[in-house]
Scaffold this active site. Structure first.
Site, short mmCIF file in Angstrom:
data_model
loop_
_atom_site.label_atom_id
_atom_site.label_comp_id
_atom_site.label_asym_id
_atom_site.label_seq_id
_atom_site.Cartn_x
_atom_site.Cartn_y
_atom_site.Cartn_z
N ASP A 26 0.83 -1.21 0.00
CA ASP A 26 0.00 0.00 0.00
C ASP A 26 0.86 1.26 0.00
O ASP A 26 1.97 1.26 0.54
CB ASP A 26 -0.92 -0.02 1.23
CG ASP A 26 -2.08 0.96 1.08
OD1 ASP A 26 -2.41 1.34 -0.06
OD2 ASP A 26 -2.65 1.36 2.12
N HIS A 43 2.11 3.14 -9.11
CA HIS A 43 1.90 1.70 -9.37
C HIS A 43 3.06 1.14 -10.19
O HIS A 43 3.56 0.05 -9.92
CB HIS A 43 0.58 1.47 -10.10
CG HIS A 43 -0.63 1.90 -9.31
ND1 HIS A 43 -0.77 1.64 -7.97
CD2 HIS A 43 -1.76 2.58 -9.67
CE1 HIS A 43 -1.92 2.13 -7.54
NE2 HIS A 43 -2.53 2.71 -8.56
N LEU A 137 10.50 -20.86 -4.66
CA LEU A 137 9.62 -19.97 -3.90
C LEU A 137 8.29 -19.96 -4.65
O LEU A 137 8.28 -19.96 -5.88
CB LEU A 137 10.22 -18.55 -3.88
CG LEU A 137 9.31 -17.39 -3.44
CD1 LEU A 137 9.13 -17.39 -1.92
CD2 LEU A 137 9.89 -16.04 -3.86
#
Ligand code: IPE
Ligand code: IPE
Ligand code: MG
Length: 257
Positions: A26, A43, A137
């Site tokens: 955020d 973004h 991962l």
């Protein structure tokens, strides 16, 4: 599908480095506004932080990293911002998939993908397939995801699989395999950047016993050092899962590491 322990059914294994890290990325809009740039520039910049954190998690031996990219409530944003996010999502999937595969990173998407354009849905299917064999991962991107949606879709799938289900037969063990993150253990560490201290409908079920870490750092500024600070904080937590400190101390004596 691997079965993972539910933290409310039995006490899970406690590790010094989190096995599963879940992040609410955020603060992109505020990062851009502070620089007199359009929100969407934040973004784009945030993508760099994702790369850094993926790399750092891989180095640290984290098994699962889950990032919240777009919530089921983010459709409420101005259409231009939503449109930009969709383009960025598609572009970054296209741009990153080979690098993920080369680095042995498996990509998974969770969320109601049916609402996305077919070009995105196809790219998601391709990326999941292309990285499906990777073991290093597991990177999960939550897109059009909502914790309430997840619990409801799991209940629906569960009823489809067990049409004669009686109310008293419903249990955590029965429902858990239908949750969208059934393939992963519950998150050990939750990180939210950007200063807000809320869960914003992220993994509601799975966060039952997760350690919650909040930082004012805005997502595009977040890097390996910030992640390390969160891991250091995590390593100091006493994860009791309902027990007392004295019980934990007694267990440590009887089971030295
Ligand atoms: C998080 O950053 C990214 C998404 C929700 C897609 P924000 O866009 O929420 O940034 P702020 O919170 O407005 O600064
Ligand atoms: C949460 O951030 C969702 C994502 C990071 C994708 P928001 O910025 O949408 O959350 P609220 O609205 O401040 O709770
Ligand atoms: Mg926000």
């Amino acid at each position: 599908m691997a079965k993972h322990k539910s933290s409310t059914v039995e006490v899970p294994e406690i590790t010094p480095v989190p096995r599963h890290v879940a992040i609410i990325m955020d603060g992109n809009g505020r990062w851009a506004s502070k620089r007199h740039m359009p929100r969407v520039a934040g973004h784009s910049e945030g993508l760099g932080a994702v790369r850094k954190v993926v790399e750092a998690c891989r180095r640290q031996g984290v098994e699962y990293l889950t990032v919240f990219a777009f919530s089921s409530e983010n459709w409420r944003r101005p259409p231009e911002e939503v449109g930009f996010l969709m383009k960025l999502f598609l572009k970054s999937l296209r741009g990153e998939v080979n690098r993920l595969a080369e680095n042995d990173i498996r990509l998974r998407l969770i969320g109601d993908l049916g609402k996305f354009d077919s070009s995105i849905q196809e790219m998601v299917a391709f990326s999941e397939e292309k990285t499906g064999h990777c073991k290093g991962l597991t990177l999960t991107i939550a897109a059009n995801y909502g914790g309430r949606w997840d619990i409801l879709q799991a209940m629906r799938e569960c009823l489809r699989a067990h049409p004669d289900l009686k109310p008293d037969d419903v249990s955590e063990q029965l429902l858990q395999p239908f949750l969208s993150m059934a393939y992963a253990p519950e998150p050990d560490l939750f990180i939210r950047t950007g200063g807000e201290q809320r869960v914003s409908n992220f993994l509601l079920w799975q966060l039952a016993y997760t350690e919650l870490y909040f930082t004012d750092t805005l997502w595009p500024d977040f890097g390996a050092d910030d992640l390390q600070a969160a891991f250091d904080w995590f390593s100091q937590r006493e994860r009791r899962f309902g027990r007392t400190s004295a019980q934990l101390a007694a267990q440590a004596v009887s089971e030295p590491v």
